[in-house]
Scaffold this motif. Structure first.
Motif, short mmCIF file in Angstrom:
data_model
loop_
_atom_site.label_atom_id
_atom_site.label_comp_id
_atom_site.label_asym_id
_atom_site.label_seq_id
_atom_site.Cartn_x
_atom_site.Cartn_y
_atom_site.Cartn_z
N HIS A 95 40.67 66.81 31.46
CA HIS A 95 40.32 65.39 31.37
C HIS A 95 39.66 65.20 30.02
CE1 HIS A 95 40.94 64.68 35.69
NE2 HIS A 95 40.29 65.80 35.92
N ILE A 96 39.79 64.03 29.42
CA ILE A 96 39.14 63.75 28.14
C ILE A 96 38.25 62.53 28.28
CG2 ILE A 96 39.48 63.13 25.72
CD1 ILE A 96 42.11 64.63 25.76
N LEU A 97 37.01 62.66 27.87
CA LEU A 97 36.07 61.54 27.84
C LEU A 97 35.67 61.30 26.40
CD1 LEU A 97 33.07 60.77 30.16
CD2 LEU A 97 32.80 60.63 27.69
N GLY A 98 35.97 60.09 25.90
CA GLY A 98 35.55 59.70 24.57
C GLY A 98 34.51 58.61 24.65
N GLN A 99 33.55 58.64 23.72
CA GLN A 99 32.53 57.60 23.67
C GLN A 99 32.54 57.01 22.27
OE1 GLN A 99 29.39 57.16 22.07
NE2 GLN A 99 28.68 55.45 23.33
N SER A 100 32.63 55.67 22.18
CA SER A 100 32.64 54.95 20.90
C SER A 100 33.79 55.43 20.02
CB SER A 100 31.27 55.11 20.23
OG SER A 100 31.11 54.19 19.18
N TRP A 101 33.52 55.95 18.83
CA TRP A 101 34.56 56.51 17.95
C TRP A 101 35.39 57.55 18.69
CZ3 TRP A 101 37.73 57.64 14.07
CH2 TRP A 101 37.89 58.95 13.61
N GLY A 102 34.78 58.26 19.63
CA GLY A 102 35.52 59.26 20.40
C GLY A 102 36.62 58.67 21.24
N SER A 125 34.60 55.26 27.04
CA SER A 125 33.30 54.61 27.20
C SER A 125 32.87 53.95 25.90
CB SER A 125 32.25 55.64 27.63
OG SER A 125 32.48 56.08 28.94
N ALA A 126 32.45 52.66 26.01
CA ALA A 126 32.04 51.88 24.85
C ALA A 126 33.12 51.94 23.78
CB ALA A 126 30.71 52.39 24.31
N PRO A 127 34.33 51.49 24.10
CA PRO A 127 35.49 51.76 23.24
C PRO A 127 35.46 51.05 21.89
CG PRO A 127 36.09 50.23 25.01
CD PRO A 127 34.72 50.75 25.32
N CYS A 128 35.85 51.82 20.88
CA CYS A 128 36.02 51.29 19.53
C CYS A 128 37.46 51.59 19.12
CB CYS A 128 35.04 51.95 18.56
SG CYS A 128 35.17 51.34 16.87
N LEU A 129 38.37 50.65 19.41
CA LEU A 129 39.80 50.87 19.22
C LEU A 129 40.41 49.94 18.18
CD1 LEU A 129 40.77 51.26 23.00
CD2 LEU A 129 40.06 53.04 21.37
N ASN A 130 39.68 48.93 17.77
CA ASN A 130 40.16 47.97 16.78
C ASN A 130 38.96 47.58 15.93
OD1 ASN A 130 40.74 45.48 15.45
ND2 ASN A 130 42.41 45.08 16.89
N ALA A 131 38.94 48.05 14.68
CA ALA A 131 37.76 47.85 13.83
C ALA A 131 37.50 46.38 13.55
CB ALA A 131 37.93 48.62 12.52
N ALA A 132 38.55 45.59 13.37
CA ALA A 132 38.35 44.16 13.08
C ALA A 132 37.73 43.46 14.27
CB ALA A 132 39.68 43.52 12.71
N ARG A 133 38.19 43.81 15.47
CA ARG A 133 37.62 43.19 16.67
C ARG A 133 36.17 43.64 16.86
NH1 ARG A 133 40.74 40.88 21.68
NH2 ARG A 133 38.96 40.27 22.96
N TRP A 134 35.92 44.92 16.59
CA TRP A 134 34.55 45.44 16.66
C TRP A 134 33.64 44.66 15.71
CZ3 TRP A 134 32.14 49.64 19.21
CH2 TRP A 134 30.87 49.99 18.71
N ALA A 135 34.07 44.52 14.47
CA ALA A 135 33.26 43.83 13.46
C ALA A 135 32.98 42.39 13.88
CB ALA A 135 33.95 43.87 12.11
N ALA A 136 33.99 41.73 14.46
CA ALA A 136 33.80 40.34 14.90
C ALA A 136 32.77 40.26 16.03
CB ALA A 136 35.13 39.76 15.37
N VAL A 261 31.61 47.62 34.09
CA VAL A 261 30.59 47.08 33.19
C VAL A 261 29.22 47.32 33.82
CG1 VAL A 261 29.71 45.04 32.02
CG2 VAL A 261 32.18 45.31 32.35
N PHE A 262 28.31 47.92 33.06
CA PHE A 262 26.98 48.24 33.57
C PHE A 262 25.99 47.16 33.12
CE2 PHE A 262 29.36 52.13 33.54
CZ PHE A 262 28.99 52.75 34.72
N GLU A 263 25.37 46.53 34.09
CA GLU A 263 24.45 45.42 33.81
C GLU A 263 23.19 45.91 33.10
OE1 GLU A 263 23.58 43.31 37.37
OE2 GLU A 263 25.67 42.70 37.72
N ASP A 264 22.65 45.04 32.25
CA ASP A 264 21.42 45.30 31.51
C ASP A 264 21.48 46.63 30.76
OD1 ASP A 264 18.89 44.63 30.58
OD2 ASP A 264 17.87 45.70 32.21
N ALA A 265 22.63 46.91 30.18
CA ALA A 265 22.83 48.15 29.43
C ALA A 265 23.62 47.83 28.17
CB ALA A 265 23.56 49.18 30.27
N SER A 266 23.69 48.79 27.26
CA SER A 266 24.37 48.55 25.99
C SER A 266 25.30 49.72 25.66
CB SER A 266 23.33 48.31 24.88
OG SER A 266 22.50 49.46 24.70
N HIS A 267 25.38 50.07 24.38
CA HIS A 267 26.35 51.06 23.92
C HIS A 267 26.11 52.43 24.57
CE1 HIS A 267 29.63 51.90 21.26
NE2 HIS A 267 28.98 52.82 20.56
#
Length: 290
Positions: A95-102, A125-136, A261-267
């Motif tokens: 199994h593969i678990l990636g977080q953010s850039w992962g 987890s906390a996916p970063c798959l499109n840099a333009a969308r992330w930046a927006a 989605v985890f409430e009251d949580a962030s990255h």
């Protein structure tokens, strides 16, 4: 537990396996960054009662080699690194678990024909798959900061100078809202920031999470999501840099994907809501093996 170093393209990376005697399919963990370390993902060790958990620090950060060679900091080399790690550790099924850039690395690796062999599932987890969308999304978060913080960010981005105390203070205000909302930050997260390979992070991403100037600024792997043929779990926090709306969009592109989605949580929702997160991942991995 066992740890050591493995040869990969460009140098040697440090790895650690927890729960090596467990019988379940191993979980390979891909940390964020780029240039960070796996320290902040320590809570995942709790899953080692059912399966081996494999951590490694990507080249250029953490406990791994830090070659002074800017040509190494590419997506393709990072994916080749995963290939080398998996082969060296004889991970026939995983199994593969990636977080953010992962998460981008997980998708890129799975896209390879060899990457699909024996991959049972993906946790993004906390996916970063499109840099333009992330930046927006980050610009929306920045717009909610106090006026002085917004002004400091704008001034630094205009001048291209990011070392001012005002910019650094604005950055930490942002991070305390959208990276990790815990006070104080856990030791494992502090260790990751202390071990950050900043030259890698700056070249590939930029001076901060919300100022995207690096080589990944036009990165986008969302066209590849429709080709994923294994179970996928997306997770994010309510106040995540990877917003719930963006995470839901990514999930809509993957047949049968699940979202939490985890409430009251962030990255770093795996730290902020550790018990809930681990339960969610544990149950998902079990389902993926049925």
């Amino acid at each position: 537990m066992r740890e050591g170093y493995l040869p990969v393209p460009g140098g040697n990376v440090w790895y650690r396996i927890v729960g090596g005697g467990a019988e379940g399919v191993p979980l390979l963990v891909l940390h964020g960054g780029p240039g960070a370390s796996s320290d902040y993902l320590e809570p995942l060790e709790a899953l080692a009662d059912e399966r081996p958990i494999i951590f490694y620090d990507q080249l250029g950060g953490g406990n791994s080699d830090r070659p002074n060679d800017p040509s190494l900091w590419t997506v393709n080399r990072s994916v080749a690194e995963i290939v080398a790690v998996r082969e060296a550790l004889d991970l026939d099924e995983v199994h593969i678990l990636g977080q953010s850039w992962g998460t981008a690395l997980a998708v890129e690796y799975y896209t390879l024909a060899s990457g699909q062999n024996g991959v049972k599932s993906l946790v993004l987890s906390a996916p970063c798959l499109n840099a333009a969308r992330w930046a927006a999304d980050q610009q929306e978060h920045v717009a909610d900061l106090p006026g002085s913080a917004r002004a400091a960010i704008s001034e630094s981005e205009t001048s291209g100078t990011f070392s001012s105390p005002e910019y650094q203070e604005a950055m930490m205000l942002f991070y305390n809202r959208h990276v990790c909302r815990m006070e104080p930050w856990p030791d494992c997260l502090n260790r990751t920031f202390e071990k950050l390979g900043y030259p890698v992070y700056e070249q590939m991403w930029g001076p901060s999470e919300f100022t995207v100037t690096g080589t990944l600024r036009e990165y986008n792997c969302t066209p590849q999501l429709g080709g994923i043929g294994v179970p996928v779990l997306f997770t994010c926090g309510e106040f995540d840099e990877a917003s719930p709306e963006t995470t839901a969009f990514y999930a809509s592109l993957v047949p049968g994907a699940e979202v939490r989605v985890f409430e009251d949580a962030s990255h770093e929702h795996h730290l902020e809501k550790s018990e809930e997160y681990l339960k969610t991942v544990r149950e998902f991995l079990r389902r993926a093996e049925r």
